[in-house]
Design a protein around this motif. Sequence first.
Motif, PDB file in Angstrom:
ATOM      1  N   UNK A   1       0.509  -1.558   0.390  1.00 39.16           N
ATOM      2  CA  UNK A   1      -0.088   0.019   0.109  1.00 39.16           C
ATOM      3  C   UNK A   1       0.929   1.149  -0.047  1.00 39.16           C
ATOM      4  N   UNK A   2       0.520   2.082  -0.225  1.00 39.29           N
ATOM      5  CA  UNK A   2       1.412   3.404  -0.340  1.00 39.29           C
ATOM      6  C   UNK A   2       0.691   4.432   1.213  1.00 39.29           C
ATOM      7  N   UNK A   3       1.841   5.410   1.452  1.00 38.13           N
ATOM      8  CA  UNK A   3       2.171   6.099   2.743  1.00 38.13           C
ATOM      9  C   UNK A   3       1.104   7.020   2.167  1.00 38.13           C
ATOM     10  N   UNK A   4       1.083   7.549   2.351  1.00 40.49           N
ATOM     11  CA  UNK A   4       0.367   9.142   2.920  1.00 40.49           C
ATOM     12  C   UNK A   4       0.451  10.258   1.924  1.00 40.49           C
ATOM     13  N   UNK A   5       2.049  10.514   2.208  1.00 40.19           N
ATOM     14  CA  UNK A   5       2.834  11.164   1.205  1.00 40.19           C
ATOM     15  C   UNK A   5       2.859  11.109  -0.345  1.00 40.19           C
ATOM     16  N   UNK A   6       3.294   8.992  -0.617  1.00 37.00           N
ATOM     17  CA  UNK A   6       2.592   8.610  -2.020  1.00 37.00           C
ATOM     18  C   UNK A   6       1.126   9.451  -2.398  1.00 37.00           C
ATOM     19  N   UNK A   7       0.487   8.931  -1.411  1.00 33.19           N
ATOM     20  CA  UNK A   7      -1.293   9.263  -2.176  1.00 33.19           C
ATOM     21  C   UNK A   7      -1.279  10.789  -2.454  1.00 33.19           C
ATOM     22  N   UNK A   8      -0.649  11.173  -1.824  1.00 29.40           N
ATOM     23  CA  UNK A   8      -0.670  13.037  -1.701  1.00 29.40           C
ATOM     24  C   UNK A   8      -0.130  13.594  -3.158  1.00 29.40           C
ATOM     25  N   UNK A   9       1.151  12.944  -3.176  1.00 28.62           N
ATOM     26  CA  UNK A   9       1.242  13.112  -4.784  1.00 28.62           C
ATOM     27  C   UNK A   9       1.137  12.532  -5.189  1.00 28.62           C
ATOM     28  N   UNK A  10       0.464  11.470  -5.558  1.00 27.16           N
ATOM     29  CA  UNK A  10      -0.564  11.089  -6.579  1.00 27.16           C
ATOM     30  C   UNK A  10      -1.316  12.134  -7.296  1.00 27.16           C
ATOM     31  N   UNK A  11      -2.166  11.950  -5.738  1.00 29.87           N
ATOM     32  CA  UNK A  11      -3.169  13.270  -5.856  1.00 29.87           C
ATOM     33  C   UNK A  11      -3.070  14.187  -6.536  1.00 29.87           C
ATOM     34  N   UNK A  12      -2.018  15.546  -6.165  1.00 30.14           N
ATOM     35  CA  UNK A  12      -1.458  16.643  -6.773  1.00 30.14           C
ATOM     36  C   UNK A  12      -1.504  16.065  -8.127  1.00 30.14           C
TER      37      UNK A  12
ATOM     38  N   UNK B   1     -13.520  15.380 -12.818  1.00 28.53           N
ATOM     39  CA  UNK B   1     -13.938  14.153 -12.642  1.00 28.53           C
ATOM     40  C   UNK B   1     -13.615  13.188 -12.100  1.00 28.53           C
ATOM     41  N   UNK B   2     -11.992  12.988 -12.886  1.00 31.51           N
ATOM     42  CA  UNK B   2     -11.167  12.398 -12.606  1.00 31.51           C
ATOM     43  C   UNK B   2     -10.081  12.648 -11.342  1.00 31.51           C
ATOM     44  N   UNK B   3     -10.233  13.400 -11.287  1.00 34.01           N
ATOM     45  CA  UNK B   3      -9.701  13.513  -9.769  1.00 34.01           C
ATOM     46  C   UNK B   3     -10.379  13.205  -8.727  1.00 34.01           C
ATOM     47  N   UNK B   4     -11.687  13.379  -9.186  1.00 31.20           N
ATOM     48  CA  UNK B   4     -12.605  13.192  -7.500  1.00 31.20           C
ATOM     49  C   UNK B   4     -13.292  11.996  -8.080  1.00 31.20           C
ATOM     50  N   UNK B   5     -12.871  10.801  -8.209  1.00 33.17           N
ATOM     51  CA  UNK B   5     -12.909   9.056  -8.087  1.00 33.17           C
ATOM     52  C   UNK B   5     -11.569   9.073  -7.629  1.00 33.17           C
ATOM     53  N   UNK B   6     -10.534   9.523  -7.546  1.00 32.84           N
ATOM     54  CA  UNK B   6      -9.039   8.915  -7.310  1.00 32.84           C
ATOM     55  C   UNK B   6      -9.233   9.271  -5.767  1.00 32.84           C
ATOM     56  N   UNK B   7      -9.998  10.462  -5.727  1.00 30.84           N
ATOM     57  CA  UNK B   7      -9.773  11.553  -4.083  1.00 30.84           C
ATOM     58  C   UNK B   7     -10.784  10.523  -3.102  1.00 30.84           C
ATOM     59  N   UNK B   8     -11.895  10.140  -4.003  1.00 24.98           N
ATOM     60  CA  UNK B   8     -12.580   9.147  -3.419  1.00 24.98           C
ATOM     61  C   UNK B   8     -12.261   7.951  -3.301  1.00 24.98           C
ATOM     62  N   UNK B   9     -12.122   7.020  -3.443  1.00 30.40           N
ATOM     63  CA  UNK B   9     -11.111   5.812  -3.700  1.00 30.40           C
ATOM     64  C   UNK B   9     -10.578   5.638  -2.107  1.00 30.40           C
ATOM     65  N   UNK B  10      -9.284   6.978  -2.684  1.00 26.79           N
ATOM     66  CA  UNK B  10      -7.953   6.900  -1.626  1.00 26.79           C
ATOM     67  C   UNK B  10      -8.122   7.600  -0.472  1.00 26.79           C
ATOM     68  N   UNK B  11      -9.443   8.738  -0.024  1.00 34.27           N
ATOM     69  CA  UNK B  11     -10.497   8.377   1.211  1.00 34.27           C
ATOM     70  C   UNK B  11     -11.277   7.786   1.880  1.00 34.27           C
TER      71      UNK B  11
END
Length: 218
Positions: free
Chosen positions: A177-188, A196-206
């Motif tokens: 699994x990704x760390x919080x830092x890796x998740x934030x880097x991906x979302x950025x 809508x693509x960004x929102x889907x990834x954001x919801x999936x992660x959080x």
Amino acid sequence: MAYFRKVQAKNKKGYTWSFTIELGRDSSTGKRKQITRRGFKSKKEAELAAHQMTIDVDNETFVNEEKNILFINFITDHLHIIAEPSVKASTFRGYKSAVEKRLIPKFGHMKIKDLSGKMISTYYNELLKEGLTEEFIQYIHAVLKNASKTAIDWKYIKNDFMNNVKAPRRQKKNVETWSIEECNTFLNRMRDQKDHIFILYYLAIYTGMRRGELLRIK
């Protein structure tokens, strides 16, 4: 009522016992219905077999003769008569796909009375070697279990070909699994994509929402 007879053995050396059970008359033809079994070593053995058969007849579990029905014809009837009315449309599509893509190509040419637990277990091993997951094979297993029950209920077969067949157990998998830092880097990086693509990834992660749940979001 059962009738017992002492008859000469087929090899003409000694005698064996047989029995005949009366089942009344056929409602469509008016002819007497009887079941006869031969080759018992003693009258006692014949009586025990006749008693068990009488119980099976009374419980409507007796199968006089297994049907010469091909698996492809049986499973197609099972799909539309039993499975389709009892599950959701989406579930049925998956059920039907598994039958058509996996079971019919493998067993469609066979008579269902010739299926055996050994054949099914061997097939599971083939699927594992093919690279399919234990979860998918467990799904195939559930489909076959339901189908075998239908075959018995319809009196096509005497014995359950799925009896004592076990699906492979799920293997524990190490999931990275990704760390919080890796998740934030991906979302950025995803912020440059459409909203809508960004929102889907954001919801999936959080939120941990599953893919099907995400795709239903409007």
